[in-house]
Design an enzyme around this catalytic site. Structure first.
Site, PDB file in Angstrom:
ATOM      1  N   HIS A 150      26.729  19.740  23.818  1.00  0.00           N
ATOM      2  CA  HIS A 150      27.068  19.275  25.171  1.00  0.00           C
ATOM      3  C   HIS A 150      25.817  18.938  25.982  1.00  0.00           C
ATOM      4  O   HIS A 150      25.803  17.942  26.703  1.00  0.00           O
ATOM      5  CB  HIS A 150      27.852  20.355  25.936  1.00  0.00           C
ATOM      6  CG  HIS A 150      29.327  20.331  25.680  1.00  0.00           C
ATOM      7  ND1 HIS A 150      30.117  19.247  25.981  1.00  0.00           N
ATOM      8  CD2 HIS A 150      30.171  21.268  25.172  1.00  0.00           C
ATOM      9  CE1 HIS A 150      31.378  19.518  25.664  1.00  0.00           C
ATOM     10  NE2 HIS A 150      31.437  20.732  25.167  1.00  0.00           N
ATOM     11  N   HIS A 209      28.095  24.053  19.256  1.00  0.00           N
ATOM     12  CA  HIS A 209      29.041  23.232  20.029  1.00  0.00           C
ATOM     13  C   HIS A 209      28.535  23.051  21.467  1.00  0.00           C
ATOM     14  O   HIS A 209      28.520  21.936  21.991  1.00  0.00           O
ATOM     15  CB  HIS A 209      30.428  23.894  20.008  1.00  0.00           C
ATOM     16  CG  HIS A 209      31.468  23.174  20.806  1.00  0.00           C
ATOM     17  ND1 HIS A 209      32.525  22.506  20.237  1.00  0.00           N
ATOM     18  CD2 HIS A 209      31.608  23.014  22.155  1.00  0.00           C
ATOM     19  CE1 HIS A 209      33.262  21.947  21.207  1.00  0.00           C
ATOM     20  NE2 HIS A 209      32.729  22.254  22.384  1.00  0.00           N
ATOM     21  N   GLU A 210      28.109  24.156  22.086  1.00  0.00           N
ATOM     22  CA  GLU A 210      27.632  24.079  23.475  1.00  0.00           C
ATOM     23  C   GLU A 210      26.303  23.333  23.569  1.00  0.00           C
ATOM     24  O   GLU A 210      26.062  22.586  24.508  1.00  0.00           O
ATOM     25  CB  GLU A 210      27.497  25.478  24.091  1.00  0.00           C
ATOM     26  CG  GLU A 210      28.804  26.276  24.145  1.00  0.00           C
ATOM     27  CD  GLU A 210      29.965  25.501  24.732  1.00  0.00           C
ATOM     28  OE1 GLU A 210      29.751  24.689  25.653  1.00  0.00           O
ATOM     29  OE2 GLU A 210      31.093  25.699  24.251  1.00  0.00           O
ATOM     30  N   CYS A 222      37.778  22.025  22.652  1.00  0.00           N
ATOM     31  CA  CYS A 222      36.833  21.906  23.760  1.00  0.00           C
ATOM     32  C   CYS A 222      37.621  21.874  25.070  1.00  0.00           C
ATOM     33  O   CYS A 222      38.623  21.170  25.160  1.00  0.00           O
ATOM     34  CB  CYS A 222      36.023  20.618  23.589  1.00  0.00           C
ATOM     35  SG  CYS A 222      34.813  20.356  24.891  1.00  0.00           S
TER      36      CYS A 222
HETATM   37 ZN   LIG Z   1      33.076  21.711  24.410  1.00  0.00          ZN
END
Ligand SMILES: [Zn+2]
EC number: 3.5.1.88
Length: 196
Positions: free
Chosen positions: A151, A147-148, A105
């Site tokens: 966030h 993954h995004e 990341c």
């Molecule tokens: Zn990330």
């Protein structure tokens, strides 16, 4: 414009993003800046909280993955030039047997860990035209999206590893929080900010 990437420990990375409206100030410019910032840091995805904005927006471009020699040519072809902006995304379904992939990341430099996720996602989102659509993605594209997406939900990949592994990277995370890391790209850090 290249924006500084927020480092681990900044509270903005823990906020659940709010929906974006078409009237959001300088939205086009923000998106363009996010792509520029991501490319500058050789990332494959970047979410708005990583540039300090707690909104439901992320961008991805999986082209760098297409250069991986281990991939079958069909998958490489799919990854090359897969560039997409996700606004107000909502994952509605994740399916299949969890598989592990070594994730990193831009907000957590020099930390990489195997993370288990399901291979297929169904996601509702809009692009810059604000027309809502539902699509299914799988493989590495789904992985980057997951993954995004985490966030914009205030979740980081380091939340998804075993407690033993978490203990092993504790020192590294503390150093990042305090700004004790050097990267080729611009970053900003929570502790460094507090000191001012
Ligand atoms: Zn990330």
């Amino acid at each position: 414009m290249i924006l500084p990437i927020v480092g681990y420990g900044d509270p903005v990375l823990r906020k659940v993003g709010v929906d974006v409206t078409p009237e959001y100030p300088n939205l086009k410019e923000t998106i363009a800046n996010m792509y520029e910032t991501m490319y500058n840091a050789y990332g494959v995805g970047l979410a708005a909280p990583q540039v300090g904005l707690a909104i439901r927006l992320f961008v991805i471009d999986t082209t760098p993955f297409s250069e991986d020699d281990d991939l079958e040519s069909d998958e490489a072809k799919e990854l090359k030039g897969f560039k997409k902006t996700f606004i107000n995304a909502k994952i509605v379904k994740e399916e299949g047997e969890e598989w592990s992939f070594n994730e990193g990341c831009l907000s957590i430099p020099d930390v990489r860990e195997d993370v288990y996720r399901k291979p297929t996602v169904t996601i509702e989102y809009c692009e810059e035209d604000f027309v809502m659509k539902t699509e299914v993605f799988d493989g590495l594209i789904a992985r980057v999206i997951q993954h995004e997406y985490d966030h914009i939900e205030g979740v980081l990949f380091t939340d998804k590893i075993s407690s033993l592994k978490k203990r092993l990277i504790q020192k590294k995370l503390k150093n990042i929080t305090e700004g004790k890391t050097f990267q080729e790209y611009r970053m900003k850090f929570a502790a460094a900010k507090k000191g001012r």
